[in-house]
Design a protein around this motif. Structure first.
Motif, PDB file in Angstrom:
ATOM      1  N   MET A  39     -25.263  12.945 -31.842  1.00  0.00           N
ATOM      2  CA  MET A  39     -25.613  14.280 -32.333  1.00  0.00           C
ATOM      3  C   MET A  39     -25.701  15.279 -31.175  1.00  0.00           C
ATOM      4  O   MET A  39     -25.232  16.408 -31.270  1.00  0.00           O
ATOM      5  CB  MET A  39     -26.989  14.247 -33.034  1.00  0.00           C
ATOM      6  N   LEU A  40     -26.323  14.842 -30.100  1.00  0.00           N
ATOM      7  CA  LEU A  40     -26.741  15.779 -29.060  1.00  0.00           C
ATOM      8  C   LEU A  40     -25.659  16.087 -28.040  1.00  0.00           C
ATOM      9  O   LEU A  40     -25.490  17.237 -27.622  1.00  0.00           O
ATOM     10  CB  LEU A  40     -27.968  15.182 -28.350  1.00  0.00           C
ATOM     11  N   MET A  41     -24.926  15.076 -27.604  1.00  0.00           N
ATOM     12  CA  MET A  41     -24.035  15.290 -26.468  1.00  0.00           C
ATOM     13  C   MET A  41     -22.816  16.180 -26.762  1.00  0.00           C
ATOM     14  O   MET A  41     -22.467  17.025 -25.948  1.00  0.00           O
ATOM     15  CB  MET A  41     -23.598  13.956 -25.854  1.00  0.00           C
ATOM     16  N   PRO A  42     -22.145  16.023 -27.914  1.00  0.00           N
ATOM     17  CA  PRO A  42     -20.947  16.863 -28.113  1.00  0.00           C
ATOM     18  C   PRO A  42     -21.194  18.367 -27.962  1.00  0.00           C
ATOM     19  O   PRO A  42     -20.458  19.029 -27.222  1.00  0.00           O
ATOM     20  CB  PRO A  42     -20.472  16.474 -29.516  1.00  0.00           C
ATOM     21  N   PRO A  43     -22.239  18.950 -28.610  1.00  0.00           N
ATOM     22  CA  PRO A  43     -22.417  20.397 -28.412  1.00  0.00           C
ATOM     23  C   PRO A  43     -22.754  20.753 -26.959  1.00  0.00           C
ATOM     24  O   PRO A  43     -22.310  21.790 -26.456  1.00  0.00           O
ATOM     25  CB  PRO A  43     -23.569  20.766 -29.345  1.00  0.00           C
ATOM     26  N   LEU A  44     -23.515  19.901 -26.265  1.00  0.00           N
ATOM     27  CA  LEU A  44     -23.856  20.208 -24.865  1.00  0.00           C
ATOM     28  C   LEU A  44     -22.600  20.184 -23.997  1.00  0.00           C
ATOM     29  O   LEU A  44     -22.374  21.071 -23.175  1.00  0.00           O
ATOM     30  CB  LEU A  44     -24.878  19.199 -24.329  1.00  0.00           C
ATOM     31  N   ILE A  45     -21.772  19.164 -24.211  1.00  0.00           N
ATOM     32  CA  ILE A  45     -20.557  19.044 -23.388  1.00  0.00           C
ATOM     33  C   ILE A  45     -19.577  20.172 -23.729  1.00  0.00           C
ATOM     34  O   ILE A  45     -18.879  20.698 -22.857  1.00  0.00           O
ATOM     35  CB  ILE A  45     -19.903  17.652 -23.582  1.00  0.00           C
ATOM     36  N   GLN A  46     -19.563  20.583 -24.991  1.00  0.00           N
ATOM     37  CA  GLN A  46     -18.673  21.690 -25.371  1.00  0.00           C
ATOM     38  C   GLN A  46     -19.061  22.965 -24.611  1.00  0.00           C
ATOM     39  O   GLN A  46     -18.205  23.661 -24.055  1.00  0.00           O
ATOM     40  CB  GLN A  46     -18.772  21.920 -26.882  1.00  0.00           C
ATOM     41  N   CYS A  73     -31.118  21.328 -18.346  1.00  0.00           N
ATOM     42  CA  CYS A  73     -31.229  20.589 -19.598  1.00  0.00           C
ATOM     43  C   CYS A  73     -30.528  19.236 -19.456  1.00  0.00           C
ATOM     44  O   CYS A  73     -31.077  18.183 -19.794  1.00  0.00           O
ATOM     45  CB  CYS A  73     -30.618  21.446 -20.711  1.00  0.00           C
ATOM     46  N   LEU A  74     -29.306  19.240 -18.939  1.00  0.00           N
ATOM     47  CA  LEU A  74     -28.556  17.986 -18.790  1.00  0.00           C
ATOM     48  C   LEU A  74     -29.258  17.030 -17.832  1.00  0.00           C
ATOM     49  O   LEU A  74     -29.198  15.809 -17.997  1.00  0.00           O
ATOM     50  CB  LEU A  74     -27.138  18.273 -18.283  1.00  0.00           C
ATOM     51  N   SER A  75     -29.907  17.585 -16.824  1.00  0.00           N
ATOM     52  CA  SER A  75     -30.620  16.746 -15.872  1.00  0.00           C
ATOM     53  C   SER A  75     -31.723  15.968 -16.589  1.00  0.00           C
ATOM     54  O   SER A  75     -31.884  14.756 -16.388  1.00  0.00           O
ATOM     55  CB  SER A  75     -31.208  17.628 -14.770  1.00  0.00           C
ATOM     56  N   SER A  76     -32.477  16.656 -17.459  1.00  0.00           N
ATOM     57  CA  SER A  76     -33.523  15.976 -18.241  1.00  0.00           C
ATOM     58  C   SER A  76     -32.904  14.946 -19.185  1.00  0.00           C
ATOM     59  O   SER A  76     -33.434  13.836 -19.345  1.00  0.00           O
ATOM     60  CB  SER A  76     -34.320  16.995 -19.063  1.00  0.00           C
ATOM     61  N   VAL A  77     -31.781  15.313 -19.816  1.00  0.00           N
ATOM     62  CA  VAL A  77     -31.146  14.412 -20.780  1.00  0.00           C
ATOM     63  C   VAL A  77     -30.620  13.163 -20.062  1.00  0.00           C
ATOM     64  O   VAL A  77     -30.813  12.034 -20.522  1.00  0.00           O
ATOM     65  CB  VAL A  77     -30.004  15.147 -21.532  1.00  0.00           C
ATOM     66  N   ALA A  78     -29.994  13.353 -18.888  1.00  0.00           N
ATOM     67  CA  ALA A  78     -29.446  12.212 -18.148  1.00  0.00           C
ATOM     68  C   ALA A  78     -30.566  11.257 -17.730  1.00  0.00           C
ATOM     69  O   ALA A  78     -30.438  10.038 -17.833  1.00  0.00           O
ATOM     70  CB  ALA A  78     -28.684  12.700 -16.918  1.00  0.00           C
ATOM     71  N   TYR A 126     -20.630  10.167 -20.102  1.00  0.00           N
ATOM     72  CA  TYR A 126     -20.478  11.595 -19.801  1.00  0.00           C
ATOM     73  C   TYR A 126     -20.609  11.882 -18.320  1.00  0.00           C
ATOM     74  O   TYR A 126     -20.480  13.022 -17.891  1.00  0.00           O
ATOM     75  CB  TYR A 126     -21.557  12.397 -20.544  1.00  0.00           C
ATOM     76  N   CYS A 127     -20.922  10.839 -17.508  1.00  0.00           N
ATOM     77  CA  CYS A 127     -21.401  11.158 -16.171  1.00  0.00           C
ATOM     78  C   CYS A 127     -20.310  11.634 -15.223  1.00  0.00           C
ATOM     79  O   CYS A 127     -20.560  12.467 -14.361  1.00  0.00           O
ATOM     80  CB  CYS A 127     -22.160   9.982 -15.581  1.00  0.00           C
ATOM     81  N   GLU A 128     -19.083  11.129 -15.396  1.00  0.00           N
ATOM     82  CA  GLU A 128     -18.091  11.438 -14.362  1.00  0.00           C
ATOM     83  C   GLU A 128     -17.776  12.927 -14.220  1.00  0.00           C
ATOM     84  O   GLU A 128     -17.914  13.493 -13.139  1.00  0.00           O
ATOM     85  CB  GLU A 128     -16.813  10.618 -14.580  1.00  0.00           C
ATOM     86  N   PRO A 129     -17.366  13.594 -15.327  1.00  0.00           N
ATOM     87  CA  PRO A 129     -17.073  15.035 -15.176  1.00  0.00           C
ATOM     88  C   PRO A 129     -18.304  15.835 -14.735  1.00  0.00           C
ATOM     89  O   PRO A 129     -18.180  16.794 -13.968  1.00  0.00           O
ATOM     90  CB  PRO A 129     -16.612  15.459 -16.573  1.00  0.00           C
ATOM     91  N   VAL A 130     -19.475  15.433 -15.193  1.00  0.00           N
ATOM     92  CA  VAL A 130     -20.691  16.161 -14.827  1.00  0.00           C
ATOM     93  C   VAL A 130     -20.950  15.999 -13.329  1.00  0.00           C
ATOM     94  O   VAL A 130     -21.202  16.965 -12.601  1.00  0.00           O
ATOM     95  CB  VAL A 130     -21.899  15.654 -15.653  1.00  0.00           C
ATOM     96  N   TYR A 131     -20.845  14.762 -12.859  1.00  0.00           N
ATOM     97  CA  TYR A 131     -21.050  14.493 -11.428  1.00  0.00           C
ATOM     98  C   TYR A 131     -20.057  15.303 -10.582  1.00  0.00           C
ATOM     99  O   TYR A 131     -20.435  15.982  -9.625  1.00  0.00           O
ATOM    100  CB  TYR A 131     -20.881  12.991 -11.167  1.00  0.00           C
ATOM    101  N   GLN A 132     -18.787  15.234 -10.977  1.00  0.00           N
ATOM    102  CA  GLN A 132     -17.725  15.886 -10.204  1.00  0.00           C
ATOM    103  C   GLN A 132     -17.973  17.382 -10.079  1.00  0.00           C
ATOM    104  O   GLN A 132     -17.849  17.976  -9.018  1.00  0.00           O
ATOM    105  CB  GLN A 132     -16.368  15.638 -10.888  1.00  0.00           C
ATOM    106  N   ARG A 133     -18.350  17.972 -11.199  1.00  0.00           N
ATOM    107  CA  ARG A 133     -18.535  19.430 -11.187  1.00  0.00           C
ATOM    108  C   ARG A 133     -19.719  19.817 -10.301  1.00  0.00           C
ATOM    109  O   ARG A 133     -19.673  20.831  -9.605  1.00  0.00           O
ATOM    110  CB  ARG A 133     -18.755  19.934 -12.609  1.00  0.00           C
ATOM    111  N   CYS A 134     -20.774  19.013 -10.341  1.00  0.00           N
ATOM    112  CA  CYS A 134     -21.933  19.320  -9.495  1.00  0.00           C
ATOM    113  C   CYS A 134     -21.543  19.285  -8.025  1.00  0.00           C
ATOM    114  O   CYS A 134     -21.908  20.165  -7.238  1.00  0.00           O
ATOM    115  CB  CYS A 134     -23.065  18.324  -9.742  1.00  0.00           C
ATOM    116  N   VAL A 135     -20.787  18.257  -7.640  1.00  0.00           N
ATOM    117  CA  VAL A 135     -20.343  18.162  -6.249  1.00  0.00           C
ATOM    118  C   VAL A 135     -19.501  19.387  -5.893  1.00  0.00           C
ATOM    119  O   VAL A 135     -19.660  19.990  -4.827  1.00  0.00           O
ATOM    120  CB  VAL A 135     -19.569  16.847  -6.010  1.00  0.00           C
ATOM    121  N   ASN A 136     -18.619  19.797  -6.831  1.00  0.00           N
ATOM    122  CA  ASN A 136     -17.786  20.982  -6.579  1.00  0.00           C
ATOM    123  C   ASN A 136     -18.625  22.236  -6.394  1.00  0.00           C
ATOM    124  O   ASN A 136     -18.328  23.069  -5.542  1.00  0.00           O
ATOM    125  CB  ASN A 136     -16.801  21.218  -7.734  1.00  0.00           C
TER     126      ASN A 136
END
Length: 892
Positions: free
Chosen positions: A566-573, A591-596, A606-616
């Motif tokens: 329920m929760l992840m698709p709208p957040l990732i969108q 918000c994602l930090s708390s969810v992770a 979900y972690c790979e794209p999130v991790y990559q973007r943070c590093v970027n």
């Protein structure tokens, strides 16, 4: 020099043409005007033309002349140091000659110009300015007197500090007595200027004013009933400030002042009422508040309560008659900048969850109508009632309850709404006395959540959140469940203000209820996810916060496939829609930090794209910062918040995913980036990078270890307790590194030990920092006892007192193993403070068996060493509970 300069007719026409164009609303015209102005600034006498139009060209209309003066003011701000002497002298001369212009607009413009020149450090280079203005005050001509006073008031506002310094030979010794003479002037405008001038010097306790404090106060009293609102407002403002700095002088008159302020708080002019209402807020902070006000509460409470109604203007501004506005997009100007609170590592205490470092209790302040003029009588009255409730507690309730009965059930919604606000305002201070009434009041408020007026629904959300703590302590079916059901409906209200209030209130409820919410999770997520598709921009940002708080509150209970679905698709969108430079990323990343952290392994997909973007984001920000440093005039400084939030989300990932973060770290350059972040000028960047260092040390030390030799000296230089959070996170990271390094920590102990011992002995160190410092000293001693044990006596006492209150956990365990190991190496170091050690040992509820054995050996070793008789005398000093616990657990 007299005016020898004459304008060239053609140049004058060109400038007038430009002034006319600049009044055009068209942006293209505006831009070309800006360019022409920049070009004209190349000519030194351009500024002569501007002052000429302002002061001499009476044929032109006033707005054009004033505009000419304002453009000149901007030039003075930007280029005054480049004006040739002739030009600046001409301008100064013209200003002084025209301060008494017959037009109020021109006078005010000349006044602004004078104070701008003065604030460019020109008070020293314009010695005749202040004497001349003071002389003009005595002019028979009203315009001259008023113009000079207007300029003096602006100078007092802008340059108060320099006026009271030796640089100018202390002009205030002359000016302040001079101003006091004008308190009795026949013109209200002049009286008002005179008080405003003196008011600038109250808070700084300026000597020249303190010498004349009694005549000043007498003069204020004489003006108390002035017919001019502006004068009454300045009198009230003066009394509020005197309350802070010269209470001694007001005390003899306090009864009369209080009566006066009661009247003024009901003044017909809202600006006066607002200034007067500040008096109660300020008084509440003074120790004498109780004595001074106890006899006046019966009059004061009704006045404050009455001030809490929305005024008619408020309702118009708040569009109080518009019930449905959810489809109308937000005005981007109304969205306030958010501040990201960087991560701080804190210990968990007995009887409560982990506490954040910043004890910001003010998060639920009276923020029910932040869209309109920020501070108004309603807010000030509510804030005053709130602080007074904290001072008087139940005594205030006596005077409030009879009013509440009338207000809360009133047919007029405006009055009923103010009653609900009153109920929320007294929640903190009068909680004990309110408890008896809550069983009937809470259900009534839950009904008000469905009121037909949006402004009633929104304030009810806030007031209920102030009683969330009580609601959660009662049987869930009776209060929590009905409240939650209604509040979730309000999150989907058709009115944006109600959505916002409901979301904020729900976040507060989540914090109080924690795992009590678990049975309702599906229903809660359903609502929050539906709100995603419904909300406009501003409320989306608050929704992220409500989701993050939910994750913090229920933790691993969120890690169920159906909830994640329920929760992840709208957040990732949303995450995919937002660009890297969009500030909406901040609340979403938080918000994602708390969810992770809550989902742990559930976040893996979900972690790979999130991790990559943070590093970027970190990399981009660092690159931009370097460009800015090398060529500041070409490259803008980056907004480092992007980097801070990204580092914090990486910490959340490392904490949530644990060892699973290893492959991500292996494939990225995050450690190189962290090395730069740890040396950033901005403390918050360092703070977040040390938190991440600690989390990566726990999750995948094999990648951190090669960098330890580079990192440790940096950690050592950041053990500066002036920057509490930076110091706290650096300390925590050192402790985590010690555990991983073991004996190999030895070469680094000397880099940090001295500072840690200094911090633990420092007075007024915040609790969180003390606890983390003690744990890290214990851990260092655990892995390198030979290096740390010799210093035992220097820290054992504060060490024991700071760790006795934290819960049994891994960190406490390793720290106590360290202290026991050090006592074995250096038993003499603990002898003088042994009672503190005994007390700290007794704070353990369930130590592991081998740790309990260590305690046992040390206690019995000490007892055997001193002998039965001495031990009895020693243990007779123990408080009874301590004596009993040690006897029961350790047989001593």
């Amino acid at each position: 020099m007299e005016c020898q300069w004459k304008p060239d007719e053609q140049g004058l026409q060109q400038i007038l043409q430009l002034l006319k164009e600049s009044q055009s609303p068209d942006t293209t015209t505006q831009r070309s005007v800006q360019q022409k102005l920049e070009q004209l600034n190349q000519f030194p006498d351009f500024n002569n033309y501007l002052i000429f139009v302002l002061t001499k060209l009476k044929s032109e209309d006033e707005p054009t002349r004033s505009l000419s003066g304002l453009i000149l003011k901007n030039n003075v701000k930007a280029h005054y140091q480049n004006f040739p002497d002739g030009v600046s002298d001409f301008i100064k001369n013209e200003c002084l000659q025209n301060i008494g212009d017959s037009s109020p607009l021109i006078r005010a413009t000349v006044g602004i110009l004078i104070t701008t020149i003065a604030s460019k450090g020109e008070l020293q280079n314009w010695p005749e300015l202040l004497p001349k203005l003071c002389l003009l005050l005595d002019s028979e001509d009203y315009n001259t007197c008023e113009g000079a006073f207007g300029a003096l008031q602006k100078i007092c506002e802008d340059s108060a500090e320099i006026l009271d310094s030796d640089m100018l030979d202390r002009p205030l010794n002359v000016m302040i007595p001079k101003f006091l003479q004008f308190f009795k002037h026949s013109s209200p405008k002049i009286r008002s200027h005179a008080i405003a001038c003196v008011n600038q010097f109250i808070i700084s306790r300026t000597q020249a004013l303190m010498l004349h404090i009694d005549p000043f106060i007498e003069n204020l009293f004489a003006l108390a009933g002035d017919e001019e609102p502006e004068v009454r407002k300045n009198v009230c403002r003066a009394l509020v400030m005197l309350l802070e700095v010269r209470m001694d002088r007001l005390l003899p008159h306090m009864h009369n002042i209080t009566e006066y302020m009661l009247q003024r708080t009901q003044d017909q002019d809202e600006n006066v009422a607002l200034e007067a209402c500040e008096f109660w807020l300020t008084l509440a902070e003074q120790p004498v508040c109780k004595d001074v006000l106890c006899g006046h509460l019966s009059k004061l409470v009704p006045v404050l309560v009455n001030g809490m109604k929305y005024s008619e203007i408020d309702i118009i501004l708040l569009k109080g008659d518009v019930e449905e506005d959810e489809a109308i997009p937000d005005n981007e100007q109304d969205i306030r900048p958010r501040f990201h609170r960087s991560r701080t590592v804190a210990q968990q205490h007995e009887g409560g969850d982990g506490i954040e470092e910043d004890d910001d209790e003010d998060e639920d302040d009276l923020d029910d109508d932040d869209a309109i003029s920020d501070w108004n009588l309603r807010k000030c009255s509510a804030a005053a009632l709130d602080v007074l409730a904290n001072v008087f507690r139940e005594d205030l309730l006596l005077h409030t309850l009879p009013l509440l009965k009338e207000l809360l059930f009133h047919p007029d919604w405006v009055i009923k709404e103010s009653g609900i606000l009153v109920l929320g305002a007294i929640a903190e201070g009068c909680m004990q006395g309110m408890i008896a009434y809550l069983p009937e009041l809470i259900p009534h408020l839950v009904q008000c959540l469905a009121d037909k007026k949006a402004l009633v629904r929104s304030i009810t959300c806030w007031t209920l959140s102030r009683y969330a703590h009580w609601v959660v302590s009662q049987p869930a079916d009776a209060y929590l469940k009905p409240l939650m059901t209604e509040l979730l409906k309000r999150i989907l209200d058709s009115n944006k203000r109600v959505q916002e209030a409901a979301c904020s209130a729900f976040a507060t409820l989540e914090e109080e209820a924690c795992t009590e919410l678990v049975p309702y999770l599906a229903y809660i997520l359903d609502t929050l996810v539906f709100a995603f598709s419904k909300y406009q921009h501003k409320n989306l940002l608050i929704l992220y916060d409500a989701i993050g708080t939910l994750a913090d509150s229920v933790g691993l209970h969120l890690n169920k496939p159906e909830y994640i679905q329920m929760l992840m698709p709208p957040l990732i969108q949303k995450w995919n829609q937002l660009k890297d430079e969009d500030k909406d990323l901040f609340p979403l990343l938080e918000c994602l930090s708390s969810v992770a952290t809550a989902l742990q392994s559930g976040f893996l997909p979900y972690c790979e794209p999130v991790y990559q973007r943070c590093v970027n984001l970190v990399q981009k920000t660092l690159a931009q910062a370097m460009l800015h440093q090398s060529q500041p005039e070409v490259y803008e400084a980056p907004d480092k918040d992007f980097m801070i939030v990204a580092l914090d989300l990486l910490s959340g990932l490392a904490e949530g995913l644990g060892g699973n973060v290893e492959q991500l770290v292996a494939r990225s350059n995050i450690l190189t980036l962290m090395y730069q972040c740890m040396q950033d000028k901005m403390p918050e960047v360092r703070q977040s990078s040390f938190a991440l260092l600690g989390d990566l040390t726990k999750a995948c030390f094999q990648h951190v270890k090669p960098c330890i030799a580079d990192f440790m000296p940096i950690l050592g230089t950041n053990l500066n307790p002036e920057l509490i959070s930076v110091c706290n996170n650096a300390t925590w990271a050192i402790g985590e590194i010690s555990i991983q390094m073991g004996v190999e920590m030895q070469p680094y102990v000397s880099m940090v030990l001295h500072q840690l011992i200094e911090i633990i002995n420092r007075p007024n160190t915040p609790k969180t920092l003390l606890e983390n410092t003690a744990i890290t000293i214990g851990r260092l001693g655990y892995v390198c006892p030979q290096e740390v044990a010799p210093m035992l006596q220097q820290f054992i006492r504060p060490w024991c007192t700071s760790l006795r209150n934290i819960r049994d956990n891994e960190e406490k365990d390793s720290a106590f193993r360290g202290i026991c190991t050090m006592i074995t190496v250096n038993p003499g170091g603990v002898v003088q403070d042994f009672i503190f050690f005994c007390d700290a040992v007794a704070s353990w509820v369930n130590p592991k068996d081998d740790l309990r054995d260590m305690f046992y050996k040390i206690l019995h070793g000490f007892k055997n060493q001193v002998g039965e008789e001495n031990w009895r005398r020693f243990s007779d000093q123990f408080p009874l509970p301590l004596k009993e616990r040690l006897a029961a657990f350790y047989g001593v």
